[in-house]
Design an enzyme around this catalytic site. Structure first.
Site, PDB file in Angstrom:
ATOM      1  CD  GLU A   1      -3.594  -6.195   3.987  1.00 47.40           C
ATOM      2  OE1 GLU A   1      -2.389  -6.110   3.661  1.00 47.40           O
ATOM      3  OE2 GLU A   1      -4.154  -5.369   4.727  1.00 47.40           O
TER       4      GLU A   1
ATOM      5  CD  GLU B   1      -2.957  -1.222   2.244  1.00 53.54           C
ATOM      6  OE1 GLU B   1      -2.835  -0.406   3.178  1.00 53.54           O
ATOM      7  OE2 GLU B   1      -3.866  -2.062   2.204  1.00 53.54           O
TER       8      GLU B   1
END
Length: 760
Positions: free
Chosen positions: A452, A375
Site C-alpha cells: 500500500e 495492518e
C-alpha cells in the site's frame, strides 16, 4: 413463520444494498468513516416452488455475501448464521423442502445495527448474488474442484485436478469421471476418463491431463481454457462442473523480482474497496467492469482487494481482463479497529471463513497472492506470531501453490511480531517509502512488495494555486481531521496533498520504480470510495484518495500513471484556464513517448520543457491571460501530440456522452452517461455547478447519479444532481425487456440534451 403475511412488504431484486438508499447524516452510527449512511436490521423473504421430480435430489442455497450477521430459515427451520459480511456460504435445504405445488419460504435476517463496524462504507443487505442449486445424490462437492498446473513449459503443460466427489445415496456406486480441456473457441483439445468407486460420504480423487502447445495466460493476453468435469453412473450423467483456467507460471524472487511465464514483470497495482459509488455495495458486473477497464487503460495490471473477500464476479473480470490479484481475507484479527468489527467473531469464525475464502477463489488465474491481513494490530505483540503461523497453515492446507503475505507497517524485525513468525512467503509493507532501502538489511533474503502506497488526496478539477511543496492533511496522528483546509471541503488536484502517513503519487511511484527488489506496488486507491473521508469531518462522506473519482471521472494524476505505466503517447495539461487576470498559474504537463513539451499562450511560446533526471512532469509559471493554452509534445523534433485548454464563458448547454448505446436486457446491464456543461462556443465550463434534472422513458431506469464530489450530501438515488466542476453522471439500468430508452437532461437557463439507448 410460514403463515406470516408479507404481502405489504416491498418487492425488490437482488443484489440489494439498503444503506445506499438512505440519507447522508452525521447522526448515522456508521459515522462518515462508514459513509454517513444508515445501517439497521432488515428481513428478506422469498417464496418458491420445487418441481415434483426434484424429490430425490439435493437442494442447496448459495449466498455470495450478506452484510452482515445474517441468519437464514427455510419453511420455519433455522439453517444457521454467518457473522462476516464478505464470506460466501451454502446451506442444505433438502431436509426441509416441499416438493410439488406447495410453496417454500426462505427468510433472511440481516443485522447491520451494531456500528461502527467498518473503517469504510460496507453497505447493508443481501448485496451479492444468491443461487438455488439442485444436485443429484452423487455429485461434485461444493467448491470441490481444484485445478493446478504443476508443470508449464513452452510446448506442454501438466494440469492437475483434485476433485471431491460426494455420494449421499444409500449404497456405494461405481462412477466414471470424464475430464475435458476445452479452448476459448469451444474445441475439445484433451479428453480422458477415470473409473472411481464412490463409497458413502466424500471421496477425494486426483486426475492429471497433459496439454500440448498451451497458450499462456498473462496480463496482456489473458487466454483461458475450461476444464469440464462430468460424473456418470452407468450411462447417466449425474453432475458436471466447468472451471475456467489460465495456464501460467509465476514466481517471486528476492533478486529477480516477480516473473510471469519466465518474463520479469513489475506489479503495477491499485487498492480497491468494494462499493460502486452511486450503486452502493450491491454488485453489478457491468459496474465493476467499467472500473477495471478504466484502470487497465491507465496501465494498471494488478488489484489488491482491500481488505476483504471480493464478489466472485470481480475475480471473473480480473481473469478475463488480465489483472494480477492480491486477494485479502481480513482487516483485523482479535484486536479491534472499530467497536463492533470482525474481531468479536474472529476466534469462532476465522478458520471457516478463511477456508471458504481460499476454496472459493483458488481456481482464478488472476489470484497470485493470498493476504491474511491488513495492518493487523497483533503486529505489535507476541500474539501476532502464533496467529500468523496458524492462518498461514490454514491457507497452505487448502492451496499451497501461491505465496502468503500480510500488509505490514513495521519495517524493523524486532518490532514486527507478524514477520517474526517467519512463515510469510512475501513481505508486504504499507507506506514508509523512505525506509525501503533498509528492508533487505532488516529482512535478509526476503521478497518484498509495496502492498500500500501514497494516500495522496485530491478533488477532481479543483486547484489551489501557489503551493509548491507537499502539504500533509491532517498534519499528524493527533489531528484526526484538518481544521484549516478549504472551506468548501475540496482538496487541490495538483499532486501536492497527502495524508500524514503517505506522500505524493510521484514520490511513492519513484520510490518503487528505482528499487528493483520491490516487486511492485498497490496505490491507495484506484477509485474514491464511500467512507473514510480524510482529511475532513462531516459533511465529507467519501474518500479523496482515488486516482479516479467516485463517479468514475479520472483526476489529473490518472495521466501521470498512464504516462509511466503504458507505452502509449500521453500528453495531459492542467489546470483549466479560467482564472483572474494577474494570477500566476502553475501549469503542469504529464507526457510520454516524447522528448519535450512546448507551451503556448494565445500562440505565443512560453518555452520548451524537458524532463530532468527523475522528473515525472514538467511545469511553467504563467501569468493568466484569457484565451487558449496549448501544449505540443515532440520526439526528435517531430510533433507527437497537441492539447488545448480554452477559457470558457458562462454555462450555455448540456452535452451528453455515453459509454455505449446498446444494452443487454438479461444481465442488469448499465449505461454510464456523462453530462458536461458547455459555454456558447462548446468549451467545457470548469466551474459550472448547475443542477441537472434527468428524465428516462422506456425500458430503463436511473440506477444512480453522482458528480464525484466528496462532500455532496444529495441523494445518489435521485433523478437530479448538481454538476461538480462542470460534470455529473447518470447511470441507466436496462429493464428485462427489449426496446428503447429515451434519456433527457435539462437545467434552468441551459439548452438541454437527449439521447436514445436500445435494449437488446
Amino acid at each position: 413463520m410460514e403463515g406470516f403475511r408479507d404481502d405489504g412488504w416491498r418487492t425488490l431484486d437482488l443484489p440489494h444494498d439498503w444503506s445506499i438508499e438512505g440519507a447522508f447524516s452525521k447522526d448515522n452510527p456508521a459515522t462518515n468513516q462508514g459513509g454517513a449512511l444508515p445501517g439497521g436490521i432488515a428481513w428478506y423473504r422469498k417464496s418458491f416452488y420445487v418441481p415434483t421430480g426434484t424429490g430425490d435430489k439435493q437442494v442447496y442455497i448459495d449466498f455470495d455475501g450478506i452484510y452482515r450477521h445474517s441468519e437464514v430459515w427455510v419453511n420455519g427451520h433455522y439453517l444457521g448464521k454467518r457473522p462476516s459480511g464478505y464470506t460466501s456460504f451454502r446451506y442444505d435445504l433438502t431436509p426441509y423442502i416441499k416438493v410439488g405445488g406447495e410453496a417454500n419460504v426462505i427468510a433472511v435476517r440481516v443485522d447491520n445495527s451494531q456500528q461502527p463496524n467498518s473503517r469504510w462504507y460496507s453497505g447493508s443487505g443481501i448485496y451479492r448474488n444468491v443461487w438455488l442449486v439442485t444436485k443429484n445424490k452423487v455429485a461434485i462437492d461444493h467448491w470441490g474442484v481444484f485445478v493446478t498446473t504443476p508443470l508449464v513449459e513452452k510446448n506442454r503443460a501438466i494440469i492437475q485436478q483434485q476433485t471431491v466427489l460426494k455420494n449421499l445415496s444409500a449404497t456405494a456406486v461405481a462412477a466414471t469421471v470424464v475430464l475435458r480441456v476445452v479452448d476459448a473457441e469451444n474445441r475439445v483439445l484433451v479428453a480422458k476418463q477415470y473409473q472411481q468407486n464412490l463409497t458413502k460420504g466424500a471421496t477425494e480423487a486426483s486426475f492429471q491431463l497433459e496439454l500440448s502447445q498451451p497458450i499462456l495466460w498473462n496480463t496482456d493476453h489473458p487466454y483461458r481454457y475450461r476444464i469440464e468435469t462430468q460424473v456418470y453412473v452407468g450411462k447417466k450423467l449425474l453432475d458436471q462442473y466447468s472451471v475456467p483456467i489460465g495456464i501460467r507460471r509465476f514466481s517471486f524472487d528476492a533478486k529477480k523480482g516477480f516473473e510471469l511465464n519466465g518474463e520479469q514483470k513489475r506489479i503495477l497495482g491499485v487498492c480497491m474497496h468494494h462499493d460502486l459509488g452511486a450503486l452502493g455495495a450491491a454488485i453489478n458486473k457491468k459496474g465493476m467492469e467499467r472500473q477495471l477497464l478504466l484502470l487497465k487503460n491507465m496501465g494498471a495490471n494488478a488489484i489488491r482487494i482491500s481488505h476483504n473477500p471480493p464478489a466472485p464476479e470481480f475475480l471473473d473480470l480480473c481473469d478475463s481482463l488480465g489483472f494480477l490479484v492480491m486477494n485479502e481475507a481480513f482487516d483485523m484479527w482479535r484486536k479491534k479497529k472499530n467497536k463492533f468489527d470482525y474481531s468479536l467473531d474472529f476466534d469462532e469464525w476465522h478458520r471457516q471463513d478463511l477456508i471458504d475464502f481460499v476454496k472459493r477463489d483458488r481456481n482464478h488465474p488472476s489470484v497470485m497472492i493470498w493476504s491474511i491481513g491488513n495492518e493487523i494490530r497483533e503486529q505489535f505483540d507476541s500474539t501476532g506470531t502464533q496467529i500468523t503461523k496458524d492462518l498461514t497453515a490454514i491457507v497452505k492446507e487448502v492451496d499451497a501453490t501461491r505465496p502468503v503475505t500480510a500488509a505490514l507497517t513495521e519495517t524493523y524485525l524486532e518490532k514486527n511480531f507478524i514477520a517474526q513468525a517467519d512463515v510469510l512467503d512475501l513481505l508486504g509493507f504499507n507506506y514508509k517509502y523512505e525506509q525501503y532501502d533498509s528492508l533487505p538489511i532488516h529482512f535478509p533474503g526476503k521478497k518484498f512488495i509495496a502492498s500500500e502506497t501514497t494516500s495522496a488526496l485530491a478533488s477532481r478539477g479543483h486547484y489551489d494555486l501557489g503551493q509548491d511543496t507537499l502539504r500533509f492533511w491532517p498534519p499528524s496522528a493527533k489531528e484526526k481531521f484538518v481544521k484549516n483546509g478549504n472551506p468548501d471541503f475540496s482538496v487541490s488536484a495538483y499532486d501536492q496533498v497527502a495524508a500524514y502517513w503517505g506522500t505524493s503519487h510521484e514520490q511513492a511511484w519513484k520510490a518503487v520504480k528505482e528499487r528493483g527488489f520491490m516487486t511492485g506496488l498497490f496505490v491507495w486507491t484506484g477509485f474514491d470510495y464511500l467512507g473514510e473521508p480524510v482529511p475532513y469531518d462531516f459533511p465529507a462522506r467519501s474518500s479523496y484518495y482515488g486516482i479516479i473519482d467516485l463517479a468514475g471521472f479520472p483526476k489529473d494524476v490518472y495521466y501521470m500513471y498512464q504516462s509511466e505505466w503504458t507505452d502509449k503517447p500521453v500528453l495531459h495539461l492542467l489546470p483549466h484556464w479560467n482564472w483572474q487576470t494577474g494570477q500566476t498559474v502553475d501549469v503542469w504537463a504529464y507526457f510520454s513517448q516524447a522528448d519535450e513539451v512546448e507551451l503556448f499562450l494565445n500562440n505565443q511560446s512560453l518555452g520548451i520543457q524537458r524532463k530532468q533526471a527523475d522528473d515525472i512532469h514538467v511545469s511553467w509559471k504563467v501569468p493568466f491571460q484569457p484565451g487558449m493554452l496549448k501544449a505540443v509534445s515532440r520526439k526528435n523534433g517531430r510533433e507527437v501530440l497537441t492539447q488545448e485548454v480554452r477559457t470558457a464563458g458562462k454555462p450555455a448547454s448540456i452535452h451528453l456522452s455515453v459509454d455505449k448505446n446498446l444494452l443487454n436486457k438479461d444481465i442488469r446491464d448499465l449505461a454510464f452517461i456523462t453530462a458536461t456543461i458547455l459555454d456558447m462556443q462548446g468549451n467545457p465550463v470548469p466551474s459550472a455547478n448547475n443542477e441537472i434534472i434527468f428524465e428516462v422513458q422506456g425500458n430503463g431506469f436511473i440506477a444512480g447519479v453522482d458528480n464525484g464530489f466528496q462532500a455532496d450530501l444529495s441523494s445518489l438515488k435521485g433523478n437530479q444532481k448538481q454538476a461538480y466542476n462542470g460534470k455529473c453522471l447518470a447511470i441507466i439500468q436496462a429493464k428485462d425487456k427489449v426496446g428503447e430508452i429515451f434519456f433527457k437532461a435539462s437545467a434552468k437557463g441551459l439548452k438541454g440534451a437527449e439521447l436514445k439507448l436500445v435494449v437488446e
